[in-house]
Design a protein around this motif. Structure first.
Motif, PDB file in Angstrom:
ATOM      1  N   THR A   1      39.842  48.856  34.679  1.00  0.00           N
ATOM      2  CA  THR A   1      39.418  47.498  34.357  1.00  0.00           C
ATOM      3  C   THR A   1      39.991  46.417  35.182  1.00  0.00           C
TER       4      THR A   1
ATOM      5  N   TYR B   1      47.473  48.743  26.703  1.00  0.00           N
ATOM      6  CA  TYR B   1      47.089  47.994  27.917  1.00  0.00           C
ATOM      7  C   TYR B   1      48.757  47.107  28.167  1.00  0.00           C
TER       8      TYR B   1
ATOM      9  N   HIS C   1      37.793  46.564  38.502  1.00  0.00           N
ATOM     10  CA  HIS C   1      36.458  46.004  38.367  1.00  0.00           C
ATOM     11  C   HIS C   1      36.387  44.586  38.386  1.00  0.00           C
TER      12      HIS C   1
ATOM     13  N   LYS D   1      43.064  53.426  32.202  1.00  0.00           N
ATOM     14  CA  LYS D   1      42.093  52.645  31.677  1.00  0.00           C
ATOM     15  C   LYS D   1      42.108  51.309  32.255  1.00  0.00           C
TER      16      LYS D   1
END
Length: 572
Positions: free
Chosen positions: A195, A138, A198, A191
């Motif tokens: 995230t 991340y 969202h 990913k």
């Protein structure tokens, strides 16, 4: 002068975008109103002052970050995107603010900070704890080179490397464009992107009107992570040369828009540093990433670069005019802009743009208000700007809260500036200048709270300059802003002031002059000398002085005098 504030509203026609006719007001929550006397402004304080904002006439609020944060960078270091920082209140307080603002027909947008998080975010903490954690991807982690950081990139806050060694993990570093407490997110990870999307949709579903999007042109990094030619005595080079508006950014921004904003008809205001004018169609064109952008080309006229503001530039009015009109015409040819004089990262405009101290007062404040508020684009007012707040003066670097002020001071010292000169530079440009508590009254702590020491010291003139002294004075800066808003949104001139084209006009060197639509002209004298205009107005609409020197064919503008006039259509 004709009173336009109470005139009936005029129906507007024009482009379909609702956000073009809004007037935004930026709130820096920690400094706006402290409701519980703990020294920090909060959401209940904002709720308390909603009637003030309605009276001013604004139609939308931009909230600087209120997310959970350790506040190393005053909330731009977020540790939980879906929680409210306890110093500001609760999510229930936020929901109340949304409901009460909606009842007053005031929209709310928030800051969206997605280039980086706080180092206290659970994602980053998990990444530090376990090199094999999925959260390691991340963020941006790289091994060191020759016993040092992966490359020689300098942090955008002006001092030191943009890499910090991972505690307890030899020869491993993480990247941060800004402070070490703000690790950059790795947008190369699909990913991570999903995230983020969202989270954005969660806020929009709560009823937000949109976002001001922080540092968004930094989310794409050159993946070679190569060293660059040094540009300072420290052997480092500006990180933005490899991380700002880089090739491949378009793919990220297109996906971001399609996955979030586009679904909600949200307004998006990009902090789009590094964007060149020939790129504007991609950013704010019909299919652009954002509704509008802030353009910093003229706002940063006083410094060598936005991140190295200890390097001062002695700008001239002709240079300022050239940059301003280049910006306005480029944006007009493509889309829509967000006009501003101040924000949480800029000094107070009166202290910055009014060069003669004698006019760093109501005259200067109204001149600047006229200059920018009548430009083509959506106007943004920063809290305190509407009452004419000015820079604070601090005698010691330790009196500054702003992390970039300390970095710039140390960088100036390292580059050979004396301590006195370095401190003067910081006083002129520190972000603390715009973050001093709002001056509500001449009472205790300027009415910001009931007596607890504010988190940041007040500007020195709060007893003389405050809302209480201005609210009932028809000649005050506050009521001048009310009049500007009424002219733009609720008068017979609204169509021209909102949708009318802008065109520069011929004028003396120190006068900023432009036309809006077919019949409106703006003239602003940015000097201490009287200036002669060869113009014959049909009507004087707005004037920051009580009088106007006029003959049959000329107008004499006094120092820092600003006027908005009506002329015959297509007249000069």
């Amino acid at each position: 002068m004709q009173n336009l504030i109470d005139q009936p509203k005029v129906a507007l026609t024009g482009p379909k975008y609702w956000w073009q006719k809004e007037v935004f007001y930026q709130i820096y929550p920690a400094s706006f109103k402290d409701s519980n006397n703990d020294g920090i402004g909060d959401i209940p304080g904002i709720i308390e002052k909603l009637p003030y904002l309605k009276n001013l006439g604004i139609t939308a609020i931009w909230l600087s970050p209120i997310y959970q944060s350790p506040m190393v960078d005053n909330g731009y270091d977020i540790s939980d995107y879906q929680a409210i920082n306890p110093s500001f209140g609760t999510m229930a307080d936020f929901d109340t603010l949304m409901a009460k603002a909606k009842a007053l027909d005031i929209k709310i947008i928030m800051d969206l900070v997605i280039n980086h998080t706080s180092d206290q975010h659970r994602w980053f903490q998990a990444a530090l704890k376990d090199p094999n954690s999925p959260y390691r991807d991340y963020y941006i982690f790289k091994p060191g080179v020759n016993g040092g950081p992966p490359n020689n990139w300098r942090s955008n806050f002006g001092k030191g490397s943009s890499w910090t060694e991972v505690p307890g993990e030899a020869n491993m570093y993480y990247h941060h464009v800004f402070s070490p407490q703000q690790p950059d997110l790795n947008w190369e990870n699909p990913k991570l992107r999903q995230t983020i999307y969202h989270m954005i949709n969660w806020w929009l579903d709560k009823g937000l009107a949109g976002f001001r999007i922080d540092a968004i042109t930094f989310i794409k990094k050159d993946q070679d992570f190569a060293a660059i030619t040094p540009d300072g005595q420290d052997g480092l080079g500006k990180v933005k040369r490899k991380t700002e508006n880089r090739p491949g950014l378009d793919a990220f921004l297109t996906e971001l828009k399609q996955a979030t904003f586009q679904k909600h008809d949200a307004v998006t205001v990009g902090e789009a540093s590094g964007v060149q004018y020939d790129q504007l169609p991609q950013f704010i064109g019909k299919k652009g990433y954002f509704s509008m952008i802030f353009d910093f080309h003229y706002a940063d006229i006083d410094v060598a670069s936005g991140s190295e503001w200890y390097k001062r530039i002695d700008w001239t009015v002709p240079e300022f005019k050239a940059l301003l009109f280049k910006s306005q015409l480029a944006i007009q040819a493509t889309g829509w802009g967000a006009n501003f004089l101040e924000n949480h990262d800029q000094p107070r405009s009166i202290s910055k743009y009014i060069r003669d101290p004698k006019y760093q007062n109501t005259i200067g404040a109204k001149a600047l208000a006229t200059l920018y508020f009548c430009l083509r684009g959506t106007p943004f007012i920063y809290q305190g700007q509407e009452i004419g707040m000015v820079n604070a003066l601090r005698q010691d670097i330790n009196a500054f809260n702003d992390v970039s002020s300390h970095d710039n001071y140390q960088r100036a010292i390292a580059e050979g500036y004396g301590a006195k000169v370095a401190l003067a530079c910081v006083n002129q440009r520190s972000r603390d200048n715009s973050r001093t508590p709002f001056q509500w009254s001449a009472g205790v702590n300027a009415g910001f709270n009931q007596g607890h020491q504010p988190w940041l010291g007040l500007a020195q003139n709060w007893q003389q300059l405050n809302y209480q002294t201005e609210k009932d004075d028809p000649a005050s800066t506050f009521n001048f802003y009310r009049q500007l808003i009424a002219l733009r949104n609720h008068s017979q001139f609204s169509a021209d002031l909102i949708y009318g084209a802008i065109a520069p006009l011929t004028a003396p060197d120190d006068v900023v002059a432009y036309r809006r639509g077919d019949s409106l002209q703006v003239y602003v004298n940015l000097s201490s000398d009287q200036q002669t205009l060869n113009v014959t107005p049909k009507a004087l609409i707005l004037n920051n002085y009580d009088t106007l020197i006029q003959t049959d064919q000329t107008i004499e503008l006094k120092p820092y005098q600003a006027i908005l006039i009506e002329v015959d259509e297509h007249g000069n």
